[in-house]
Write an enzyme that holds these catalytic residues in place. Structure first.
Site, PDB file in Angstrom:
ATOM      1  N   ASP A 190       0.872  -1.173   0.000  1.00 38.55           N
ATOM      2  CA  ASP A 190       0.000   0.000   0.000  1.00 38.55           C
ATOM      3  C   ASP A 190       0.910   1.224   0.000  1.00 38.55           C
ATOM      4  OD1 ASP A 190      -1.618   2.181   0.667  1.00 38.55           O
ATOM      5  OD2 ASP A 190      -2.906   0.972   1.974  1.00 38.55           O
ATOM      6  N   HIS A 191       0.953   1.926  -1.126  1.00 41.54           N
ATOM      7  CA  HIS A 191       1.888   3.042  -1.269  1.00 41.54           C
ATOM      8  C   HIS A 191       1.513   4.262  -0.442  1.00 41.54           C
ATOM      9  CE1 HIS A 191       4.920   1.841  -4.317  1.00 41.54           C
ATOM     10  NE2 HIS A 191       4.085   0.823  -4.366  1.00 41.54           N
ATOM     11  N   ARG A 192       0.393   4.240   0.228  1.00 43.60           N
ATOM     12  CA  ARG A 192       0.104   5.315   1.179  1.00 43.60           C
ATOM     13  C   ARG A 192       0.990   5.169   2.409  1.00 43.60           C
ATOM     14  NH1 ARG A 192      -6.139   4.397   2.018  1.00 43.60           N
ATOM     15  NH2 ARG A 192      -5.236   2.324   2.310  1.00 43.60           N
TER      16      ARG A 192
END
Length: 160
Positions: free
Chosen positions: A125-127
């Site tokens: 999850d690139h967040r």
């Protein structure tokens, strides 16, 4: 950053490791959790994994066996799947996919040979984490797989 959660708009690293194991059962996929495998001896982790998988497949999991996951491990190798990308289970921020082990052509030192390999993928999850975090995770995993005997040493004596 890959061992934690994305909650309330922020990444929260976890002090503990909880590896959810994706297990195919007669009623569908369940993911029992191995708590803090990094603190246990490899033979104890193996016994815990085998016990949880057997309990999941026989419908005898305790309710708390599904709690505390910070990361998911999914292996479709038993179905002959060579590579795939596992889905993240929110609020977790990463999932590791492992494909079938088999003999495949590999180039090494300018020569082609056949070696036993498997495909490993990482969904992030690139967040919460970025590609560099994922790359470091893959690099660390490759180092462990390249020298698995280090898993037999106490955690305090391991490199990395």
């Amino acid at each position: 950053m890959l061992n934690g959660a994305w909650q309330d708009g922020a990444a929260t690293p976890s002090e503990h490791v909880g590896v959810a194991l994706a297990v195919d059962t007669p009623i569908g996929l369940v993911a029992p959790v191995i708590s803090d495998p990094d603190l246990a001896a490899i033979d104890e982790v193996d016994a815990r994994v085998r016990r949880l998988i057997e309990q999941a497949r026989s419908g005898r999991l305790a309710g708390d066996a599904l709690a505390g996951a910070t990361f998911t491990l999914s292996n479709l190798g038993g179905f002959g799947v060579r590579s795939f990308q596992a889905l993240i289970t929110p609020p977790q921020v990463a999932a590791l996919s492992v494909g079938a082990i088999g003999e495949h052509p590999v180039g090494r030192n300018g020569a082609l040979s056949v070696r036993t390999t498997c495909s490993v993928g990482l969904t992030v999850d690139h967040r919460a984490a970025d590609g560099a975090d994922a790359g470091r995770c893959h690099s660390d995993l490759a180092a462990v797989l390249g020298a698995p005997e280090q898993l037999l040493r106490p955690r305090s004596q391991r490199s990395g």
